[in-house]
Scaffold this active site. Structure first.
Site, PDB file in Angstrom:
ATOM      1  N   THR A 128       0.822  -1.206   0.000  1.00 43.13           N
ATOM      2  CA  THR A 128       0.000   0.000   0.000  1.00 43.13           C
ATOM      3  C   THR A 128       0.863   1.267   0.000  1.00 43.13           C
ATOM      4  OG1 THR A 128      -1.493   1.290   1.413  1.00 43.13           O
ATOM      5  CG2 THR A 128      -0.142  -0.307   2.527  1.00 43.13           C
ATOM      6  N   ASP A 129       0.286   2.346  -0.529  1.00 41.28           N
ATOM      7  CA  ASP A 129       0.997   3.632  -0.492  1.00 41.28           C
ATOM      8  C   ASP A 129       1.131   4.159   0.939  1.00 41.28           C
ATOM      9  OD1 ASP A 129      -1.668   4.333  -0.047  1.00 41.28           O
ATOM     10  OD2 ASP A 129      -1.753   5.868  -1.606  1.00 41.28           O
ATOM     11  N   GLU A 130       0.326   3.587   1.865  1.00 35.56           N
ATOM     12  CA  GLU A 130       0.377   4.078   3.252  1.00 35.56           C
ATOM     13  C   GLU A 130       1.725   3.815   3.912  1.00 35.56           C
ATOM     14  OE1 GLU A 130      -2.909   3.508   5.830  1.00 35.56           O
ATOM     15  OE2 GLU A 130      -4.386   3.731   4.243  1.00 35.56           O
ATOM     16  N   TYR A 156      -1.623  -0.283  11.205  1.00 37.03           N
ATOM     17  CA  TYR A 156      -1.852  -0.981   9.927  1.00 37.03           C
ATOM     18  C   TYR A 156      -0.698  -0.736   8.966  1.00 37.03           C
ATOM     19  CZ  TYR A 156      -3.294  -1.407   5.059  1.00 37.03           C
ATOM     20  OH  TYR A 156      -3.309  -1.700   3.721  1.00 37.03           O
ATOM     21  N   LYS A 160       2.212  -3.276   7.349  1.00 37.17           N
ATOM     22  CA  LYS A 160       2.430  -3.485   5.903  1.00 37.17           C
ATOM     23  C   LYS A 160       3.881  -3.134   5.545  1.00 37.17           C
ATOM     24  CE  LYS A 160      -0.238  -4.489   3.142  1.00 37.17           C
ATOM     25  NZ  LYS A 160      -0.671  -5.833   2.651  1.00 37.17           N
TER      26      LYS A 160
HETATM   27  P1  NAD Z   1     -10.068  -6.746   2.749  1.00 37.09           P
HETATM   28  O1  NAD Z   1     -10.004  -6.462   4.203  1.00 37.09           O
HETATM   29  O2  NAD Z   1     -11.302  -6.412   1.986  1.00 37.09           O
HETATM   30  O3  NAD Z   1      -9.780  -8.304   2.508  1.00 37.09           O
HETATM   31  C1  NAD Z   1      -8.782  -9.000   3.186  1.00 37.09           C
HETATM   32  C2  NAD Z   1      -9.041 -10.505   3.008  1.00 37.09           C
HETATM   33  O4  NAD Z   1      -7.974 -11.217   3.648  1.00 37.09           O
HETATM   34  C3  NAD Z   1     -10.346 -10.991   3.638  1.00 37.09           C
HETATM   35  O5  NAD Z   1     -11.024 -11.845   2.749  1.00 37.09           O
HETATM   36  C4  NAD Z   1      -9.886 -11.759   4.873  1.00 37.09           C
HETATM   37  O6  NAD Z   1     -10.753 -12.821   5.229  1.00 37.09           O
HETATM   38  C5  NAD Z   1      -8.531 -12.271   4.409  1.00 37.09           C
HETATM   39  N1  NAD Z   1      -7.631 -12.557   5.532  1.00 37.09           N
HETATM   40  C6  NAD Z   1      -7.362 -11.731   6.588  1.00 37.09           C
HETATM   41  N2  NAD Z   1      -6.509 -12.351   7.429  1.00 37.09           N
HETATM   42  C7  NAD Z   1      -6.211 -13.558   6.873  1.00 37.09           C
HETATM   43  C8  NAD Z   1      -5.377 -14.660   7.265  1.00 37.09           C
HETATM   44  N3  NAD Z   1      -4.678 -14.614   8.402  1.00 37.09           N
HETATM   45  N4  NAD Z   1      -5.329 -15.740   6.469  1.00 37.09           N
HETATM   46  C9  NAD Z   1      -6.063 -15.803   5.329  1.00 37.09           C
HETATM   47  N5  NAD Z   1      -6.865 -14.812   4.914  1.00 37.09           N
HETATM   48  C10 NAD Z   1      -6.943 -13.705   5.674  1.00 37.09           C
HETATM   49  O7  NAD Z   1      -8.802  -6.038   2.137  1.00 37.09           O
HETATM   50  P2  NAD Z   1      -8.623  -5.314   0.696  1.00 37.09           P
HETATM   51  O8  NAD Z   1      -9.065  -3.918   0.798  1.00 37.09           O
HETATM   52  O9  NAD Z   1      -9.158  -6.207  -0.355  1.00 37.09           O
HETATM   53  O10 NAD Z   1      -7.021  -5.300   0.617  1.00 37.09           O
HETATM   54  C11 NAD Z   1      -6.315  -6.409   0.056  1.00 37.09           C
HETATM   55  C12 NAD Z   1      -4.826  -6.122   0.114  1.00 37.09           C
HETATM   56  O11 NAD Z   1      -4.539  -4.949  -0.621  1.00 37.09           O
HETATM   57  C13 NAD Z   1      -4.311  -5.862   1.524  1.00 37.09           C
HETATM   58  O12 NAD Z   1      -3.039  -6.464   1.642  1.00 37.09           O
HETATM   59  C14 NAD Z   1      -4.202  -4.353   1.625  1.00 37.09           C
HETATM   60  O13 NAD Z   1      -3.170  -3.991   2.511  1.00 37.09           O
HETATM   61  C15 NAD Z   1      -3.858  -3.994   0.191  1.00 37.09           C
HETATM   62  N6  NAD Z   1      -4.294  -2.671  -0.285  1.00 37.09           N
HETATM   63  C16 NAD Z   1      -5.588  -2.270  -0.139  1.00 37.09           C
HETATM   64  C17 NAD Z   1      -6.003  -1.048  -0.677  1.00 37.09           C
HETATM   65  C18 NAD Z   1      -7.430  -0.560  -0.564  1.00 37.09           C
HETATM   66  O14 NAD Z   1      -7.712   0.570  -0.971  1.00 37.09           O
HETATM   67  N7  NAD Z   1      -8.368  -1.359  -0.063  1.00 37.09           N
HETATM   68  C19 NAD Z   1      -5.073  -0.235  -1.347  1.00 37.09           C
HETATM   69  C20 NAD Z   1      -3.743  -0.673  -1.458  1.00 37.09           C
HETATM   70  C21 NAD Z   1      -3.383  -1.903  -0.938  1.00 37.09           C
HETATM   71  O1  DAU Z   2      -4.111   4.090   0.553  1.00 33.82           O
HETATM   72  C1  DAU Z   2      -4.378   2.715   0.534  1.00 33.82           C
HETATM   73  C2  DAU Z   2      -5.174   2.333   1.757  1.00 33.82           C
HETATM   74  O2  DAU Z   2      -6.492   2.815   1.554  1.00 33.82           O
HETATM   75  C3  DAU Z   2      -5.184   0.824   2.001  1.00 33.82           C
HETATM   76  O3  DAU Z   2      -3.876   0.396   2.305  1.00 33.82           O
HETATM   77  C4  DAU Z   2      -6.132   0.459   3.148  1.00 33.82           C
HETATM   78  O4  DAU Z   2      -6.213  -0.945   3.279  1.00 33.82           O
HETATM   79  C5  DAU Z   2      -7.499   1.005   2.823  1.00 33.82           C
HETATM   80  O5  DAU Z   2      -8.398   0.736   3.878  1.00 33.82           O
HETATM   81  C6  DAU Z   2      -7.428   2.514   2.570  1.00 33.82           C
HETATM   82  O6  DAU Z   2      -7.057   3.213   3.788  1.00 33.82           O
HETATM   83  P1  DAU Z   2      -7.728   4.618   4.195  1.00 33.82           P
HETATM   84  O7  DAU Z   2      -7.562   4.787   5.639  1.00 33.82           O
HETATM   85  O8  DAU Z   2      -7.280   5.703   3.278  1.00 33.82           O
HETATM   86  O9  DAU Z   2      -9.273   4.274   3.791  1.00 33.82           O
HETATM   87  P2  DAU Z   2     -10.660   4.547   4.553  1.00 33.82           P
HETATM   88  O10 DAU Z   2     -11.722   4.177   3.574  1.00 33.82           O
HETATM   89  O11 DAU Z   2     -10.707   3.923   5.892  1.00 33.82           O
HETATM   90  O12 DAU Z   2     -10.648   6.111   4.724  1.00 33.82           O
HETATM   91  C7  DAU Z   2     -10.483   6.972   3.618  1.00 33.82           C
HETATM   92  C8  DAU Z   2     -10.492   8.404   4.145  1.00 33.82           C
HETATM   93  O13 DAU Z   2     -11.807   8.708   4.626  1.00 33.82           O
HETATM   94  C9  DAU Z   2      -9.554   8.637   5.303  1.00 33.82           C
HETATM   95  O14 DAU Z   2      -9.012   9.941   5.191  1.00 33.82           O
HETATM   96  C10 DAU Z   2     -10.449   8.561   6.529  1.00 33.82           C
HETATM   97  C11 DAU Z   2     -11.771   9.086   6.021  1.00 33.82           C
HETATM   98  N1  DAU Z   2     -12.988   8.516   6.661  1.00 33.82           N
HETATM   99  C12 DAU Z   2     -13.112   7.168   6.703  1.00 33.82           C
HETATM  100  C13 DAU Z   2     -14.221   6.596   7.300  1.00 33.82           C
HETATM  101  C14 DAU Z   2     -14.363   5.089   7.372  1.00 33.82           C
HETATM  102  C15 DAU Z   2     -13.969   9.357   7.151  1.00 33.82           C
HETATM  103  O15 DAU Z   2     -13.861  10.592   7.066  1.00 33.82           O
HETATM  104  N2  DAU Z   2     -15.071   8.795   7.728  1.00 33.82           N
HETATM  105  C16 DAU Z   2     -15.232   7.446   7.852  1.00 33.82           C
HETATM  106  O16 DAU Z   2     -16.251   6.988   8.424  1.00 33.82           O
END
Ligand code: NAD
Ligand code: DAU
Length: 342
Positions: A128-130, A156, A160
């Site tokens: 992730t970019d985080e 988190y 990562k």
């Molecule tokens: P998500 O939370 O929707 O899904 C995570 C999945 O992993 C779930 O199905 C969960 O059951 C499974 N899981 C969790 N712990 C596990 C374990 N110990 N063993 C097996 N399975 C397990 O997450 P997402 O948003 O789909 O993110 C997927 C990946 O991409 C993550 O690694 C996250 O860090 C990365 N990522 C997410 C975003 C985003 O915007 N959502 C952006 C950049 C990177």
């Molecule tokens: O940048 C990539 C990341 O993006 C991934 O690595 C993470 O897995 C993914 O969850 C996401 O993280 P963020 O923290 O950016 O996403 P989130 O949707 O939780 O929040 C997006 C923005 O919105 C953040 O600035 C917090 C804000 N927010 C979020 C929630 C849930 C609110 O203002 N209100 C809310 O209720």
């Protein structure tokens, strides 16, 4: 394309499931094996259509379980392992960091150790970019490149970042054949309701308050999930090893603007917006420079935000049963602890 077996961990979650469907569709000869332990964020109903495909296998396993993973990999002999499995929600990591360290760091290490022992030819870590921390709002000229130092803000993102460092250390120490992608915020179908975009769509549809953290001016760089899947597809089919690729589409938006846009699309009043206490350690701005993946692998995002957000809102309107089932279950307790009874 030579037939391959690809293990997708975390394939019952948001991005992993989109990747499963993308790969089954694009490579009808590939075998896709999904490993997921189905935490609160994993949903088997998401994989309903995939489960009907004879080239797809689902195994409910924890990536921290060395023996179970080894047995499966011995049987399946994967050509590539793509690790999406993670605890992924920043707010939950602030409440309970422990599971983030276990899954995100130890789980990645376990997968890599099994791959090393069985000589799996390719491992890709979805990061992730985080891991780069954040950028100031008043410096729009600054972007994250692959050379930006790792500087995580939340439990988190620290977990990562820890996993990324281990992957790079395994590459250097053991010549472990790995790559890493660091993507910005994704949005699209099957996005779990606790994240900003689905939460705001669902609350607006239910005429509930839309909780915006702090001043709402924090900026995220949004990418349609299919564009992320395409980037990973390019990376795992390239011969690059030991490389990190940033993935993002130059689509920075302030949270408050996204929330207003969703309300406008759903014809709901802005009076539903409620400013709530800020997230602890809240990152101000993320912005990816995707030059490297474009120059080396030819990746470019294809879905414009205006189209992607329409498709996403339509998906939530047409798939109410998917999210209604989630928000009526255990998620209810999380929501009331996080936001109060509303
Ligand atoms: P998500 O939370 O929707 O899904 C995570 C999945 O992993 C779930 O199905 C969960 O059951 C499974 N899981 C969790 N712990 C596990 C374990 N110990 N063993 C097996 N399975 C397990 O997450 P997402 O948003 O789909 O993110 C997927 C990946 O991409 C993550 O690694 C996250 O860090 C990365 N990522 C997410 C975003 C985003 O915007 N959502 C952006 C950049 C990177
Ligand atoms: O940048 C990539 C990341 O993006 C991934 O690595 C993470 O897995 C993914 O969850 C996401 O993280 P963020 O923290 O950016 O996403 P989130 O949707 O939780 O929040 C997006 C923005 O919105 C953040 O600035 C917090 C804000 N927010 C979020 C929630 C849930 C609110 O203002 N209100 C809310 O209720």
């Amino acid at each position: 394309m030579t037939k391959k077996t690809i293990v997708v961990t975390g394939g019952a979650g948001f991005i992993g499931s989109n990747f499963v469907y993308y790969m089954l569709n694009k490579y009808p000869d590939y075998r896709i094996v999904c490993v997921d332990c189905l935490t609160y964020a994993g949903n088997l109903s998401t994989l309903k259509t995939a489960l009907e495909n004879p080239n797809f296998r689902f195994e409910k396993l924890n990536i921290c379980d060395y023996d179970a993973i080894k047995n499966l990999f011995e049987e399946e002999k994967p050509d590539i392992v793509v690790n999406f499995a993670a605890e992924s929600h920043v707010d939950r990591s602030i409440k309970n960091p422990d599971i983030f360290v276990k899954t995100n760091i130890s789980g990645t290490q376990t997968l890599m150790d099994v791959c090393r022992e069985l000589n799996v030819p390719r491992f890709h870590q979805v990061s992730t970019d985080e891991v780069y921390g954040d950028l100031p709002l008043d410096r729009p000229d600054l972007f994250f490149t692959e050379k930006t130092p790792v500087h995580a803000s939340s439990p988190y993102s620290a977990s990562k970042a820890g996993a990324d460092l281990l992957v790079l250390a395994y590459y250097r120490t053991f010549n472990f054949p790995a790559t890493i992608s660091r993507c910005s915020n994704n949005y699209g179908p099957y996005h779990f309701p606790e994240k900003l975009i689905p939460l705001m769509i669902i609350n607006a549809l239910n005429d509930k308050p839309l909780p915006v953290y702090g001043d709402g001016k924090n900026v995220r760089d949004w990418l349609y999930v299919e564009d992320h899947c395409k980037a990973i597809d390019l990376i795992i089919h390239s011969n690059k090893l030991g490389e990190v690729y940033n993935v993002g589409g130059h689509n920075e938006m302030a949270n408050i603007d996204i929330v207003k846009l969703i309300l406008g699309k759903l014809k709901k009043p802005e009076s539903l917006i409620t400013f709530v206490e800020d997230r602890k350690g809240h990152d101000r701005r993320y912005a990816i420079d995707p030059t490297k993946i474009h120059d080396e692998l030819g990746w470019l995002p294809e879905t414009k935000f205006a189209d992607g957000i329409e498709k996403t809102i339509d998906w939530y309107l047409n798939n109410k049963s998917w999210w209604e089932e989630i928000i009526s279950g255990e998620y209810k307790n999380y929501y009331s602890k996080m936001y109060g009874e509303n």
